[in-house]
Design a protein around this motif. Structure first.
Motif, mmCIF file in Angstrom:
data_model
loop_
_atom_site.group_PDB
_atom_site.id
_atom_site.type_symbol
_atom_site.label_atom_id
_atom_site.label_comp_id
_atom_site.label_asym_id
_atom_site.label_seq_id
_atom_site.Cartn_x
_atom_site.Cartn_y
_atom_site.Cartn_z
ATOM 1 N N THR A 648 -1.214 3.336 2.304
ATOM 2 C CA THR A 648 -2.311 3.282 3.251
ATOM 3 C C THR A 648 -3.600 3.390 2.456
ATOM 4 O O THR A 648 -3.581 3.794 1.281
ATOM 5 N N HIS A 649 -4.709 2.981 3.070
ATOM 6 C CA HIS A 649 -5.999 3.046 2.367
ATOM 7 C C HIS A 649 -7.048 3.604 3.312
ATOM 8 O O HIS A 649 -7.092 3.241 4.491
ATOM 9 N N MET A 650 -7.874 4.494 2.783
ATOM 10 C CA MET A 650 -8.991 5.035 3.568
ATOM 11 C C MET A 650 -10.229 5.077 2.700
ATOM 12 O O MET A 650 -10.151 5.457 1.532
ATOM 13 N N CYS A 651 -11.352 4.669 3.300
ATOM 14 C CA CYS A 651 -12.598 4.828 2.558
ATOM 15 C C CYS A 651 -13.539 5.684 3.390
ATOM 16 O O CYS A 651 -13.237 5.984 4.535
ATOM 17 N N TYR A 652 -14.633 6.049 2.829
ATOM 18 C CA TYR A 652 -15.672 6.908 3.435
ATOM 19 C C TYR A 652 -15.131 8.200 4.013
ATOM 20 O O TYR A 652 -15.659 8.683 4.999
ATOM 21 N N ASP A 733 -12.279 1.569 -5.328
ATOM 22 C CA ASP A 733 -12.512 2.397 -4.143
ATOM 23 C C ASP A 733 -12.133 1.720 -2.834
ATOM 24 O O ASP A 733 -11.787 2.369 -1.859
ATOM 25 N N CYS A 734 -12.305 0.388 -2.784
ATOM 26 C CA CYS A 734 -12.126 -0.325 -1.504
ATOM 27 C C CYS A 734 -11.935 -1.812 -1.830
ATOM 28 O O CYS A 734 -11.846 -2.189 -3.008
ATOM 29 N N GLY A 735 -11.882 -2.626 -0.791
ATOM 30 C CA GLY A 735 -11.694 -4.065 -0.991
ATOM 31 C C GLY A 735 -12.904 -4.711 -1.656
ATOM 32 O O GLY A 735 -14.004 -4.160 -1.660
ATOM 33 N N LEU A 736 -12.684 -5.913 -2.188
ATOM 34 C CA LEU A 736 -13.707 -6.565 -3.023
ATOM 35 C C LEU A 736 -14.358 -7.751 -2.323
ATOM 36 O O LEU A 736 -14.968 -8.605 -2.960
HETATM 37 ZN ZN LIG Z 1 -11.867 0.453 2.320
#
Ligand SMILES: [Zn+2]
Ligand SMILES: CN1c2c(nc(N)[nH]c2=O)NC[C@@H]1CNc1ccc(C(=O)N[C@@H](CCC(=O)N[C@@H](CCC(=O)N[C@@H](CCC(=O)O)C(=O)O)C(=O)O)C(=O)O)cc1
Ligand SMILES: N[C@@H](CCS)C(=O)O
Length: 768
Positions: A648-652, A733-736
């Motif tokens: 899974t991915h989470m940002c902020y 950190d996140c998608g590009l």
């Molecule tokens: Zn993200």
């Protein structure tokens, strides 16, 4: 007579005129003058849209963000730009977007400057620029841009009500970099507010709206005291203050809010309906009460007859002291439904965008002021639309209801605990120590967007569009192989947006063509509209992922958006609890996960960047939300075999207060944003003794800067002090998607080199 007003209007323009004007200016294809003209044109148009109201907001327009504008009119700039002497609008963009050294050098050698931090505005999908405080922060009024908007409104004959972000909320939204107490700045801040109000009074303003949404959150005694201090000091000003609260109920802050020495109080009567009776009883006899009766956070047509049933006795009681408005600024909804010539015709009459919400407000006021019979046709049409919505067979699908009723707790659990699964997955995947991966998207180039626009306009056929997307996928695969990345992604070329794309493929959703909402700066999203029971009529990603997998021997990650993020970033139905809608989404995603597994995909990522954002603003409501949100993720993810690896991915996300819920997801791997916090965010995982694998982001994708392998290696070492190295992954950190290939390739090269260097030292045989 009832007074009508609005708290704020969308800024981008119905055709995203502001976005295009900003981006043209930033590219160097246009001038500041042209940009300012676009701003003035949009403001004039938006005031015209609100012409039926008694008061229209002035100062709600922004070229980037209203919190940053507040910093600007308070003369409060981050220290790194304080001495920069160019145009104030350029200065604002420097703070918001930063400027890299090479970019600056190209334009005459001025030094680079770091962008300010950006974070979510309460529980919305809008990002604001975080004010940077320290113990020495001072404020100096610079009201000219606001006064210029006021003068424009005056010249156009607009009955304007200036809007300011309130001093207490402003301090609460900022961060003190030196650990000092932002509240200590209040005595320095208030004179600037007082001067601003005086300038507005001198310019002819009578009412000023001051936004204090902090009042719908848990406010401790110190902050309560700050409210009293602030508004007792501002009461001497020659304007009438309308204190605006929104995004929820006042609850225990009701007594404080109604007793502040202001002329009027606005409350969110959609989310805070339960407050209204108490507020009515507490309200001092001289005060105006503004009820936000029209939902500013959603796109459903208001039930006008029900609203009138509720409002008529209140209008009787308050008379002239009753004002009506949307619940909050309309920044969070699209502009105009009239542009949607292609939206599902059955659903269209059920909807109201910003422009239509203005009409609703006028109908309500007309009915209250002159009797329902004067708007009989409009009320009948509204009742008919809502009746059609309630009885539509597309809203309720028995098969979906049955599937939901058949959910069992076992469906939420993996077959074996993580340590057992990890063995099976390591055997199947054979990955090295510190495996490298990316978060999913690769650059959404102008060519990709253009091809999709041509396809949607019917000028490119399906075969040609799919071929173009496959070429992009192949390019992404080849680049990743050349870089030596271990677990690949297909790059998400075919996706307009990580939520809208899935919405487009699920039954129960409709989508607009122009329903854009500002996310940050010039970036917009077009939230899909979830109106009915959700069903997956066909696989959504399997064809793309299996194609990508066919191009490489390395593992290809299946890439999905999770149910909670689908919920939080869509406009969702208001006729059933959000939890129930989320469970339907979870079941649809579960089917996709299982199809990917059946197609031989060994690693499946389910993104949940909005899991934390959905957290209720009130602490007391959080546990219940987390319980169902976690359950929904588990339903979506946990039906797979032990040797299928779930990411899974989470940002902020601040993880400290929800770390146990993150662990309960039981994802095999979680990739998170950490690079800007220098791995500090990992503390939560360390203290909790997080049991599964983690990929702490090793570089900030929001910046065009190329990280060095040494910097990344240092971050990885720091991470390895907190998390056992054999459970660490290496990723951005996140998608590009917002970056260029020319930035992505060198950055990933550095990332892979850092992982390889550390691997060589820690595991000379390369294995975990
Ligand atoms: Zn993200
Ligand atoms: C991760 N983030 C997301 C959030 N919410 C989402 N729903 N999705 C997210 O990814 N919230 C938090 C963050 C916010 N971050 C971002 C980052 C980037 C954007 C962004 O780039 N938005 C784009 C629009 C994206 C999109 O939907 N594109 C469509 C349509 C493109 C388009 O405008 N086409 C033109 C024609 C182009 C041509 O002919 O050449 C047109 O239709 O007029 C697509 O790709 O098909 C943006 O440009 O603002 C948003 C949030
Ligand atoms: N898979 C998505 C996640 C963004 S939060 C992406 O890479 O863009």
């Amino acid at each position: 007579m009832i007074t009508t007003h609005n708290l704020g209007y969308p800024r981008m323009g119905a055709q995203r005129e502001l976005k295009f004007a900003l981006e043209a200016y930033w590219r160097g294809d246009s001038t500041l003058e042209a940009l300012r003209e676009t701003g003035a044109m949009l403001r004039a148009r938006h005031w015209a849209d609100q012409a039926g109201l008694d008061w229209a907001p002035v100062g709600d327009f922004s070229f980037y963000d209203h919190v940053l504008d507040t910093s600007a009119w308070l003369g409060h700039w981050p220290r790194r730009v304080q001495d920069w002497a160019g145009d104030p609008l350029d200065k604002l963009f420097r703070v918001a977007r930063g400027r890299t050294a090479p970019q600056a050098e190209r334009q005459g050698g001025a030094p680079g400057v770091a962008a300010a931090e950006m974070t979510k505005w309460f529980d919305t999908n809008y990002h604001y620029i975080v004010p940077e405080f320290d113990a020495d922060t001072t404020f100096t009024l610079n009201a000219e841009p606001l006064l210029a908007q006021w003068q424009q409104a005056q010249a156009l004959g607009v009955r304007g009500k200036p809007v300011l972000l309130g001093p207490v909320t402003y301090l609460a939204l900022g961060k003190a970099k030196d650990g000092s107490d932002p509240l200590a700045l209040l005595p320095r801040l208030l004179p600037a507010y007082a001067q601003c109000l005086e300038r507005l009074a001198a310019a002819g303003a009578t009412w000023v709206q001051i936004d204090e949404p902090l009042l719908v959150t848990d406010v401790d005694e110190r902050w309560q005291h700050a409210y009293n201090l602030a508004y007792h000091q501002l009461k001497a000003c020659r304007v009438q203050i309308l204190l605006a609260t929104y995004f929820g109920a006042l609850q225990d802050n009701a007594y404080l809010a109604v007793n502040l020495p202001v002329a009027g109080l606005h409350i969110d009567a959609v989310r805070g309906r339960d407050d209204v009776a108490a507020v009515l009883n507490l309200l001092p006899a001289h005060k105006v009460l503004s009820l936000g009766v029209i939902d500013g956070r959603n796109i459903w047509a208001t039930d006008l007859n029900a609203a009138l049933d509720w409002l008529e006795p209140i209008a009787e009681r308050l008379g002239e002291r009753l004002w009506l408005a949307p619940s909050c600024s309309l920044l969070h909804v699209p502009v105009d439904l009239r542009l949607e010539d292609d939206i599902d015709p059955e659903v269209r009459p059920w909807l109201a965008f910003a422009r239509q919400k203005m009409d609703e407000l006028c109908i309500l006021a007309q009915a209250l002021n002159h009797g329902r019979q004067t708007v009989r046709d409009a009320l009948q049409a509204n009742a008919a639309a809502l009746a059609a919505r309630r009885s539509s067979p597309r809203v309720t699908q028995p098969a979906v209801r049955t599937a939901l009723a058949n959910l069992t707790p076992e469906m939420q659990r993996r077959q074996q605990p993580y340590p057992v699964r990890a063995q099976a997955q390591r055997q199947r995947l054979g990955l090295p120590l510190l495996p490298t991966t990316t978060i999913g998207s690769f650059p959404q180039t102008a060519e990709i967007r253009h091809a999709r626009a041509e396809y949607k306009a019917g000028r490119l056929d399906t075969a040609a569009y799919e071929a173009a997307m496959k070429r992009e996928i192949e390019r992404a695969v080849r680049e990743q192989e050349a870089l030596g990345i271990d677990v690949l992604v297909h790059g998400e070329a075919e996706r307009n947006d990580m939520v809208e794309y899935f919405g487009e493929q699920l039954e129960g959703y409709v989508f607009s063509r122009h329903g854009w909402v500002q996310s940050y700066g010039s970036r917009c999203v077009k939230p899909p509209i979830l109106f009915g029971d959700v069903r997956r009529p066909h696989p959504m990603t399997v064809q793309w992922i299996t194609y990508a997998q066919s191009l490489t021997k390395r593992p290809m990650k299946g890439m999905l958006t999770g149910p909670v993020t689908m919920l939080n970033w869509s406009f969702v139905r208001d006729d059933q609890p959000r939890e129930q809608t989320c469970r339907q989404l979870a079941l649809a995603i579960r089917e996709e996960v299982l199809d990917l597994e059946r197609a031989g995909i060994a690693v499946i990522q389910i993104d949940e960047p909005a899991l934390r954002e959905g957290l209720p603003l009130r602490r007391a409501e959080r546990a219940a939300y987390l319980q169902w949100a976690v359950a929904c993720f588990q339903i979506a993810a946990n039906g797979v075999r032990d040797d299928t690896q779930i990411h899974t991915h989470m940002c902020y996300s601040e993880f400290n207060d929800i770390i146990d819920s993150i662990a309960a997801l039981d994802a095999d791997v979680i990739t998170i944003e950490t690079s800007r916090s220098d791995m500090e965010l990992l503390q939560a995982f360390e203290h909790f003794d997080y049991p599964n694998e983690i990929g702490p982001g090793v570089y900030d994708i929001h910046s065009p800067n190329i990280p060095t392998r040494h910097a990344i290696e240092a971050l990885l070492r720091k991470a390895a002090e907190r998390i056992p190295i054999d459970r660490l992954w290496v990723n951005p950190d996140c998608g590009l998607k917002t970056r260029q290939w020319s930035e992505v390739i060198p950055a990933l090269r550095e990332m892979v080199a850092a992982a390889q260097a550390l691997r060589a030292q820690e595991a000379p045989n390369g294995q975990r």
